[in-house]
Motif scaffolding. Structure first.
Motif, PDB file in Angstrom:
ATOM      1  N   ALA A 310       9.709   2.048 -34.600  1.00  0.00           N
ATOM      2  CA  ALA A 310       9.621   1.820 -33.163  1.00  0.00           C
ATOM      3  C   ALA A 310       8.688   0.658 -32.862  1.00  0.00           C
ATOM      4  O   ALA A 310       8.995  -0.211 -32.027  1.00  0.00           O
ATOM      5  CB  ALA A 310       9.131   3.084 -32.456  1.00  0.00           C
ATOM      6  N   THR A 311       7.532   0.615 -33.543  1.00  0.00           N
ATOM      7  CA  THR A 311       6.599  -0.480 -33.335  1.00  0.00           C
ATOM      8  C   THR A 311       7.210  -1.791 -33.802  1.00  0.00           C
ATOM      9  O   THR A 311       7.089  -2.823 -33.132  1.00  0.00           O
ATOM     10  CB  THR A 311       5.288  -0.223 -34.091  1.00  0.00           C
ATOM     11  N   ARG A 312       7.869  -1.754 -34.949  1.00  0.00           N
ATOM     12  CA  ARG A 312       8.500  -2.969 -35.470  1.00  0.00           C
ATOM     13  C   ARG A 312       9.502  -3.516 -34.465  1.00  0.00           C
ATOM     14  O   ARG A 312       9.559  -4.735 -34.240  1.00  0.00           O
ATOM     15  CB  ARG A 312       9.194  -2.659 -36.799  1.00  0.00           C
ATOM     16  N   ARG A 313      10.277  -2.636 -33.848  1.00  0.00           N
ATOM     17  CA  ARG A 313      11.269  -3.080 -32.859  1.00  0.00           C
ATOM     18  C   ARG A 313      10.618  -3.847 -31.723  1.00  0.00           C
ATOM     19  O   ARG A 313      11.078  -4.942 -31.350  1.00  0.00           O
ATOM     20  CB  ARG A 313      12.009  -1.867 -32.297  1.00  0.00           C
ATOM     21  N   THR A 314       9.546  -3.297 -31.140  1.00  0.00           N
ATOM     22  CA  THR A 314       8.928  -3.959 -29.993  1.00  0.00           C
ATOM     23  C   THR A 314       8.248  -5.263 -30.395  1.00  0.00           C
ATOM     24  O   THR A 314       8.249  -6.229 -29.623  1.00  0.00           O
ATOM     25  CB  THR A 314       7.917  -3.031 -29.301  1.00  0.00           C
ATOM     26  N   GLU A 315       7.680  -5.312 -31.604  1.00  0.00           N
ATOM     27  CA  GLU A 315       7.036  -6.542 -32.049  1.00  0.00           C
ATOM     28  C   GLU A 315       8.069  -7.635 -32.320  1.00  0.00           C
ATOM     29  O   GLU A 315       7.885  -8.794 -31.941  1.00  0.00           O
ATOM     30  CB  GLU A 315       6.188  -6.280 -33.293  1.00  0.00           C
ATOM     31  N   LEU A 316       9.159  -7.285 -32.971  1.00  0.00           N
ATOM     32  CA  LEU A 316      10.200  -8.271 -33.234  1.00  0.00           C
ATOM     33  C   LEU A 316      10.852  -8.733 -31.932  1.00  0.00           C
ATOM     34  O   LEU A 316      11.213  -9.907 -31.786  1.00  0.00           O
ATOM     35  CB  LEU A 316      11.254  -7.693 -34.177  1.00  0.00           C
ATOM     36  N   ALA A 369      13.670 -12.882 -36.108  1.00  0.00           N
ATOM     37  CA  ALA A 369      13.669 -12.559 -34.675  1.00  0.00           C
ATOM     38  C   ALA A 369      13.423 -13.808 -33.841  1.00  0.00           C
ATOM     39  O   ALA A 369      14.040 -14.014 -32.784  1.00  0.00           O
ATOM     40  CB  ALA A 369      12.608 -11.495 -34.387  1.00  0.00           C
ATOM     41  N   SER A 370      12.516 -14.664 -34.310  1.00  0.00           N
ATOM     42  CA  SER A 370      12.248 -15.910 -33.592  1.00  0.00           C
ATOM     43  C   SER A 370      13.460 -16.829 -33.631  1.00  0.00           C
ATOM     44  O   SER A 370      13.806 -17.470 -32.622  1.00  0.00           O
ATOM     45  CB  SER A 370      11.039 -16.611 -34.207  1.00  0.00           C
ATOM     46  N   SER A 371      14.109 -16.906 -34.785  1.00  0.00           N
ATOM     47  CA  SER A 371      15.308 -17.744 -34.899  1.00  0.00           C
ATOM     48  C   SER A 371      16.388 -17.269 -33.944  1.00  0.00           C
ATOM     49  O   SER A 371      17.102 -18.077 -33.338  1.00  0.00           O
ATOM     50  CB  SER A 371      15.823 -17.717 -36.338  1.00  0.00           C
ATOM     51  N   TRP A 372      16.511 -15.945 -33.821  1.00  0.00           N
ATOM     52  CA  TRP A 372      17.481 -15.393 -32.871  1.00  0.00           C
ATOM     53  C   TRP A 372      17.154 -15.841 -31.453  1.00  0.00           C
ATOM     54  O   TRP A 372      18.047 -16.285 -30.705  1.00  0.00           O
ATOM     55  CB  TRP A 372      17.483 -13.869 -32.951  1.00  0.00           C
ATOM     56  N   LYS A 391      19.134  -8.128 -19.752  1.00  0.00           N
ATOM     57  CA  LYS A 391      20.296  -8.644 -20.477  1.00  0.00           C
ATOM     58  C   LYS A 391      19.864  -9.159 -21.840  1.00  0.00           C
ATOM     59  O   LYS A 391      20.537  -8.912 -22.859  1.00  0.00           O
ATOM     60  CB  LYS A 391      20.958  -9.764 -19.662  1.00  0.00           C
ATOM     61  N   LEU A 392      18.737  -9.855 -21.883  1.00  0.00           N
ATOM     62  CA  LEU A 392      18.226 -10.353 -23.151  1.00  0.00           C
ATOM     63  C   LEU A 392      17.896  -9.197 -24.087  1.00  0.00           C
ATOM     64  O   LEU A 392      18.137  -9.269 -25.296  1.00  0.00           O
ATOM     65  CB  LEU A 392      16.989 -11.222 -22.918  1.00  0.00           C
ATOM     66  N   ASP A 393      17.379  -8.125 -23.525  1.00  0.00           N
ATOM     67  CA  ASP A 393      17.077  -6.943 -24.341  1.00  0.00           C
ATOM     68  C   ASP A 393      18.348  -6.379 -24.969  1.00  0.00           C
ATOM     69  O   ASP A 393      18.356  -6.012 -26.150  1.00  0.00           O
ATOM     70  CB  ASP A 393      16.405  -5.874 -23.472  1.00  0.00           C
ATOM     71  N   LYS A 394      19.432  -6.307 -24.213  1.00  0.00           N
ATOM     72  CA  LYS A 394      20.687  -5.776 -24.761  1.00  0.00           C
ATOM     73  C   LYS A 394      21.181  -6.626 -25.932  1.00  0.00           C
ATOM     74  O   LYS A 394      21.676  -6.112 -26.938  1.00  0.00           O
ATOM     75  CB  LYS A 394      21.751  -5.710 -23.665  1.00  0.00           C
ATOM     76  N   LEU A 395      21.046  -7.937 -25.792  1.00  0.00           N
ATOM     77  CA  LEU A 395      21.440  -8.817 -26.885  1.00  0.00           C
ATOM     78  C   LEU A 395      20.556  -8.598 -28.112  1.00  0.00           C
ATOM     79  O   LEU A 395      21.033  -8.597 -29.243  1.00  0.00           O
ATOM     80  CB  LEU A 395      21.351 -10.281 -26.437  1.00  0.00           C
ATOM     81  N   PHE A 396      19.275  -8.386 -27.874  1.00  0.00           N
ATOM     82  CA  PHE A 396      18.357  -8.148 -28.986  1.00  0.00           C
ATOM     83  C   PHE A 396      18.673  -6.832 -29.691  1.00  0.00           C
ATOM     84  O   PHE A 396      18.684  -6.775 -30.925  1.00  0.00           O
ATOM     85  CB  PHE A 396      16.905  -8.128 -28.498  1.00  0.00           C
ATOM     86  N   GLU A 397      18.905  -5.784 -28.922  1.00  0.00           N
ATOM     87  CA  GLU A 397      19.188  -4.474 -29.534  1.00  0.00           C
ATOM     88  C   GLU A 397      20.423  -4.558 -30.430  1.00  0.00           C
ATOM     89  O   GLU A 397      20.475  -3.927 -31.496  1.00  0.00           O
ATOM     90  CB  GLU A 397      19.403  -3.417 -28.452  1.00  0.00           C
ATOM     91  N   ALA A 398      21.387  -5.350 -30.015  1.00  0.00           N
ATOM     92  CA  ALA A 398      22.603  -5.496 -30.824  1.00  0.00           C
ATOM     93  C   ALA A 398      22.321  -6.278 -32.106  1.00  0.00           C
ATOM     94  O   ALA A 398      22.961  -6.052 -33.137  1.00  0.00           O
ATOM     95  CB  ALA A 398      23.686  -6.201 -30.007  1.00  0.00           C
ATOM     96  N   LYS A 399      21.359  -7.193 -32.051  1.00  0.00           N
ATOM     97  CA  LYS A 399      21.043  -8.044 -33.196  1.00  0.00           C
ATOM     98  C   LYS A 399      20.028  -7.395 -34.145  1.00  0.00           C
ATOM     99  O   LYS A 399      19.955  -7.772 -35.328  1.00  0.00           O
ATOM    100  CB  LYS A 399      20.465  -9.373 -32.683  1.00  0.00           C
ATOM    101  N   LEU A 400      19.255  -6.419 -33.668  1.00  0.00           N
ATOM    102  CA  LEU A 400      18.161  -5.841 -34.445  1.00  0.00           C
ATOM    103  C   LEU A 400      18.576  -5.360 -35.843  1.00  0.00           C
ATOM    104  O   LEU A 400      17.866  -5.645 -36.827  1.00  0.00           O
ATOM    105  CB  LEU A 400      17.498  -4.703 -33.664  1.00  0.00           C
TER     106      LEU A 400
END
Length: 410
Positions: A310-316, A369-372, A391-400
């Motif tokens: 969970a922490t890794r997700r928010t940091e990335l 994550a930065s490259s994304w 919207k950006l969050d939704k794109l990130f969740e799909a890429k995680l």
């Protein structure tokens, strides 16, 4: 954690004591013995007899003026205000397999280690750790600091214009309520040159209300900091080696601290020494503002992940959001390759603590994550359009899942 405090850098040097349970800060009249157990080195007793006569006298005076439960009080205060990234020794709830990922020593970690080992008197260093002296500038900035036109960033104010300007740009860029977010510096020597500032932090840390006692303790602390020239009167990066975002949003027992981002001189010095002084500070600030986007959009809770993952997700996510801002044409409009070249080195701060609740992601994951984030900005059909943060969050969740996939080579 009681307070929602997100750390950008945790190289384990500014405050290396691993927290135990936050115990009640109950009053006591007795004093401690001259040998205490260091939480930085479990089971190791720190004995004042190993100190030089001058330093021993100061430490003994400190011990004589502190309440018997001063260690518990210090730990309780750190837990209450989120001063440390809590890393419980017995917490093993990660399902990440370390063998799946590339991870090793980095120049950033070597630099951090060198700061600690570079102190001439290692026994003095250990006592400063135990007394919580390396935390004093953090408390000062977190609890007593505020945004002001007179604030400076960097030991010599060299990052003031850059960070102040970027702070304004970040508020204009993101679609969140950000008027109340304060950008606050964290200085070392400035704090330790003021007995009043040290005393008010000690009162907060140890719950001491007796003014003459806390003033005496402040003088002892300042003398200890000045006892080793390597500590530079508090300007050694050890004292301010961090940057973090803080919010009490959703806290049932707020202390009345405003939303803020604290930028420590020590981390700015480190970035400069490692050749990252160009875009590194901007990347740190953009990452921390990404956490405030998460606070305002309630993204911390918007997940089924737990523990380290969970922490890794928010940091990335904050890495990706920060780079999206830095490379977007309506953000800082920085060259994506230059930003990523910087961040490829800067994100050496990525960690391999797979079983820690403070796990931020490996260096490779943080760079991915930065490259994304840069790709989302640069590949957009409409370069002038800023994506809504949700919207950006939704794109990130799909890429995680792709960002954190195993990358070890056999």
């Amino acid at each position: 954690m009681k307070k929602t405090l997100a750390w950008a850098v945790t190289a384990g040097i500014a405050a290396t004591c691993t927290l135990g349970a936050a115990l009640p800060a109950t009053a006591a009249d007795a004093t401690t013995s001259a040998a205490v157990t260091s939480t930085a080195s479990p089971g190791a007793a720190l004995d004042t007899s190993r100190l030089s006569p001058e330093v021993k006298a100061l430490v003994d005076e400190m011990l004589a003026n502190l309440p018997a439960d001063w260690q518990e009080r210090r730990e309780a205060a750190a837990a209450q205000y989120g001063i440390h990234e809590t890393q419980w020794a017995d917490l093993r709830n990660s399902i990440i397999n370390p063998g799946d990922h590339q991870c090793g020593d980095t120049a950033f970690r070597d630099y951090a280690t060198g700061l600690r080992t570079g102190i001439q008197d290692q026994d003095l260093r250990d006592w400063l750790d135990v007394f919580g002296v390396f935390d004093i500038p953090t408390y000062d900035a977190l609890y007593f600091g505020s945004e002001s036109k007179s604030n400076t960033f960097g030991v010599n104010g060299e990052y003031t214009n850059e960070l102040t300007s970027e702070g304004k740009d970040l508020k204009r860029f993101w679609d969140i309520n950000s008027d109340d977010i304060q950008l606050v510096p964290m200085h070392g020597r400035e704090v330790f040159s003021s007995p009043q500032r040290v005393a008010r932090v000690l009162s907060l840390m140890f719950g001491i209300k007796n003014e003459p006692v806390v003033q005496r303790l402040a003088q002892f602390v300042i003398s200890l900091v000045n006892a080793d020239p390597v500590l530079q009167g508090g300007d050694n990066p050890l004292f301010t080696f961090n940057a973090f975002a803080f919010s009490e949003k959703g806290d049932p027992n707020p202390a009345g601290i405003s939303d803020r981002i604290v930028m420590g001189d020590g981390i700015l010095q480190a970035l400069n020494v490692l050749g990252l002084g160009d875009n590194g500070p901007r990347s740190v600030l953009a990452h921390e503002f990404g956490h405030h986007v998460q606070y305002e959009d309630s993204l911390f809770a918007n997940t089924t992940l737990t523990g380290p993952e969970a922490t890794r997700r928010t940091e990335l996510m904050a890495d990706g959001f920060g780079t999206y801002f830095l490379t977007h044409s309506r953000g800082e409009a920085l060259n994506a390759k230059r930003v990523l070249d910087t961040e490829k080195s800067f994100y050496q701060v990525g960690d391999c603590s797979f079983d820690s609740p403070g796990h931020h992601g490996t260096p490779n994951q943080r760079f991915a994550a930065s490259s994304w984030g840069a790709s989302v900005a640069n590949n957009a059909a409409n370069q002038g359009h800023i994506l809504p943060s949700l919207k950006l969050d939704k794109l990130f969740e799909a890429k995680l899942p792709d960002i954190v996939k195993p990358d070890a080579t056999n």
